[in-house]
Design an enzyme around this catalytic site. Sequence first.
Site, mmCIF file in Angstrom:
data_model
loop_
_atom_site.group_PDB
_atom_site.id
_atom_site.type_symbol
_atom_site.label_atom_id
_atom_site.label_comp_id
_atom_site.label_asym_id
_atom_site.label_seq_id
_atom_site.Cartn_x
_atom_site.Cartn_y
_atom_site.Cartn_z
ATOM 1 N N HIS A 269 0.848 -1.188 0.000
ATOM 2 C CA HIS A 269 0.000 0.000 0.000
ATOM 3 C C HIS A 269 0.885 1.240 0.000
ATOM 4 C CE1 HIS A 269 0.521 -0.924 4.394
ATOM 5 N NE2 HIS A 269 0.964 0.317 4.328
HETATM 6 C C1 T46 Z 1 3.226 0.793 6.856
HETATM 7 C C2 T46 Z 1 3.928 -0.478 7.108
HETATM 8 C C3 T46 Z 1 5.411 -0.294 7.294
HETATM 9 C C4 T46 Z 1 -4.076 -0.141 13.379
HETATM 10 O O1 T46 Z 1 -5.183 -0.331 13.900
HETATM 11 N N1 T46 Z 1 -3.313 0.923 13.746
HETATM 12 C C5 T46 Z 1 -2.093 1.171 13.223
HETATM 13 O O2 T46 Z 1 -1.444 2.147 13.615
HETATM 14 C C6 T46 Z 1 -1.586 0.281 12.216
HETATM 15 C C7 T46 Z 1 -0.222 0.516 11.573
HETATM 16 C C8 T46 Z 1 -2.355 -0.798 11.860
HETATM 17 N N2 T46 Z 1 -3.566 -0.996 12.429
HETATM 18 C C9 T46 Z 1 -4.354 -2.180 12.053
HETATM 19 C C10 T46 Z 1 -4.887 -2.183 10.627
HETATM 20 C C11 T46 Z 1 -4.891 -3.650 10.272
HETATM 21 O O3 T46 Z 1 -6.082 -4.246 10.716
HETATM 22 O O4 T46 Z 1 -3.484 -3.304 12.157
HETATM 23 C C12 T46 Z 1 -3.742 -4.239 11.115
HETATM 24 C C13 T46 Z 1 -2.481 -4.494 10.300
HETATM 25 O O5 T46 Z 1 -2.127 -3.306 9.573
HETATM 26 P P1 T46 Z 1 -1.580 -3.347 8.071
HETATM 27 O O6 T46 Z 1 -2.189 -4.473 7.340
HETATM 28 O O7 T46 Z 1 -1.719 -1.977 7.495
HETATM 29 O O8 T46 Z 1 -0.037 -3.675 8.355
HETATM 30 P P2 T46 Z 1 1.178 -3.661 7.330
HETATM 31 O O9 T46 Z 1 2.285 -4.365 8.005
HETATM 32 O O10 T46 Z 1 0.791 -4.129 5.979
HETATM 33 O O11 T46 Z 1 1.560 -2.097 7.170
HETATM 34 C C14 T46 Z 1 1.991 -1.360 8.281
HETATM 35 C C15 T46 Z 1 1.335 0.025 8.315
HETATM 36 O O12 T46 Z 1 -0.087 -0.094 8.249
HETATM 37 C C16 T46 Z 1 1.782 0.891 7.173
HETATM 38 O O13 T46 Z 1 1.395 2.225 7.412
HETATM 39 O O14 T46 Z 1 3.795 1.702 6.273
HETATM 40 O O15 T46 Z 1 3.406 -1.211 8.228
#
Ligand code: T46
Length: 135
Positions: free
Chosen positions: A50
């Site tokens: 993303h």
């Molecule tokens: C990024 C990379 C490096 C939250 O509720 N609060 C938060 O602050 C974050 C980061 C995530 N979440 C929830 C949203 C999803 O349900 O945690 C779950 C996993 O998040 P996501 O699928 O977005 O995780 P990654 O590892 O794909 O990405 C994350 C960050 O979201 C993103 O901003 O730059 O790490």
Amino acid sequence: MSLIKWIEFQILGDERGSLVALERERNVPFDIRRVYYIYKTEQGVSRGYHAHRNLRQVAMCVAGSCKMVLDDGFQREEVVMDCPTRGLLIESMMWREMHDFSEDCVLLVLASEPYLESDYIRDYQKFVAECRHEG
Ligand code: T46
């Protein structure tokens, strides 16, 4: 111009070990409004896929290693993150993917904004179109 912008952190070490301090103005170029960390990532799993419209972040591996791919819609670069004394500055409108997490990887991220799902672009073609002002 490279997409990879490292911030080197000073090591405040002494005979007891090492310490790194992260501070607005000194070594983080934005107000830190959120901190999160990614750990115990299952082997073979990739994350990210993303971009963010507004968010700026600094990411660092405080333990273990992973690979980070950055893509600005025109070029793509990959770096190994394996050093707790340097952070990768990830600007807004940058597609990111994380791969090859080691078992012990702890990826610590400082973020300029609170969590906001509407800031995410999760479709690569849409991201590229927005970068090229086609969207
Ligand atoms: C990024 C990379 C490096 C939250 O509720 N609060 C938060 O602050 C974050 C980061 C995530 N979440 C929830 C949203 C999803 O349900 O945690 C779950 C996993 O998040 P996501 O699928 O977005 O995780 P990654 O590892 O794909 O990405 C994350 C960050 O979201 C993103 O901003 O730059 O790490």
